[in-house]
Design a protein around this motif. Structure first.
Motif, PDB file in Angstrom:
ATOM      1  N   THR A   6     -20.135   0.795  62.732  1.00 57.98           N
ATOM      2  CA  THR A   6     -20.889  -0.046  63.660  1.00 57.98           C
ATOM      3  C   THR A   6     -21.529   0.827  64.736  1.00 57.98           C
ATOM      4  N   VAL A   8     -22.883   1.285  68.333  1.00 53.83           N
ATOM      5  CA  VAL A   8     -22.664   0.663  69.641  1.00 53.83           C
ATOM      6  C   VAL A   8     -23.631   1.284  70.645  1.00 53.83           C
ATOM      7  N   LEU A  28     -15.027   0.217  62.932  1.00 47.42           N
ATOM      8  CA  LEU A  28     -14.344  -0.936  63.520  1.00 47.42           C
ATOM      9  C   LEU A  28     -13.944  -1.925  62.437  1.00 47.42           C
ATOM     10  N   GLU A  34     -14.395  -7.576  71.732  1.00 46.18           N
ATOM     11  CA  GLU A  34     -14.543  -6.725  72.905  1.00 46.18           C
ATOM     12  C   GLU A  34     -13.417  -5.713  73.054  1.00 46.18           C
ATOM     13  N   ASP A  36     -11.349  -4.541  70.857  1.00 42.57           N
ATOM     14  CA  ASP A  36     -11.357  -3.571  69.754  1.00 42.57           C
ATOM     15  C   ASP A  36     -12.397  -2.482  69.996  1.00 42.57           C
ATOM     16  N   ILE A  37     -13.561  -2.900  70.456  1.00 41.54           N
ATOM     17  CA  ILE A  37     -14.650  -1.951  70.723  1.00 41.54           C
ATOM     18  C   ILE A  37     -14.270  -1.032  71.878  1.00 41.54           C
ATOM     19  N   LEU A  41     -13.926   2.927  71.357  1.00 41.72           N
ATOM     20  CA  LEU A  41     -14.858   3.779  72.101  1.00 41.72           C
ATOM     21  C   LEU A  41     -14.101   4.711  73.043  1.00 41.72           C
ATOM     22  N   ILE A  57     -17.314  -3.499  78.504  1.00 43.34           N
ATOM     23  CA  ILE A  57     -17.983  -3.922  77.276  1.00 43.34           C
ATOM     24  C   ILE A  57     -18.633  -5.268  77.593  1.00 43.34           C
ATOM     25  N   TYR A  64     -22.690  -6.748  71.139  1.00 46.93           N
ATOM     26  CA  TYR A  64     -21.917  -6.008  72.132  1.00 46.93           C
ATOM     27  C   TYR A  64     -22.585  -4.682  72.485  1.00 46.93           C
TER      28      TYR A  64
END
Length: 83
Positions: A6, A8, A28, A34, A36-37, A41, A57, A64
């Protein structure tokens, strides 16, 4: 658990002249949210020796995105996005 690559968007918190929008690619889980990201990150930056990069985030019409502390933009990371 299946992971999906993914992209970002990482935007500067304040947007000083030296800070630009960049992207990073994270693996991911499908349907990541949110938290998880933010976690993925944070690990991504930590692996590159950059601490306290992620401010927040957020989400907009394109999905996102990460708000990154401006001082992090002094390091080489991610892919700059031409606007």
């Amino acid at each position: 658990m299946t992971k999906v690559a993914t992209t970002v968007r990482c935007v500067p918190r304040y947007g000083f002249d030296y800070a630009d929008v960049r992207t990073v690619v994270l693996d991911l889980p499908h349907g990541a949210e949110e938290h998880d990201i933010e976690s993925a990150l944070g690990r991504w930056f930590a692996q590159r020796g950059i601490s306290d990069a992620v401010y927040a985030i957020e989400v907009d019409d394109d999905g996102y995105f990460a708000v990154i502390n401006d001082e992090v933009f002094g390091a080489e990371w991610g892919t700059p996005v031409g606007l």
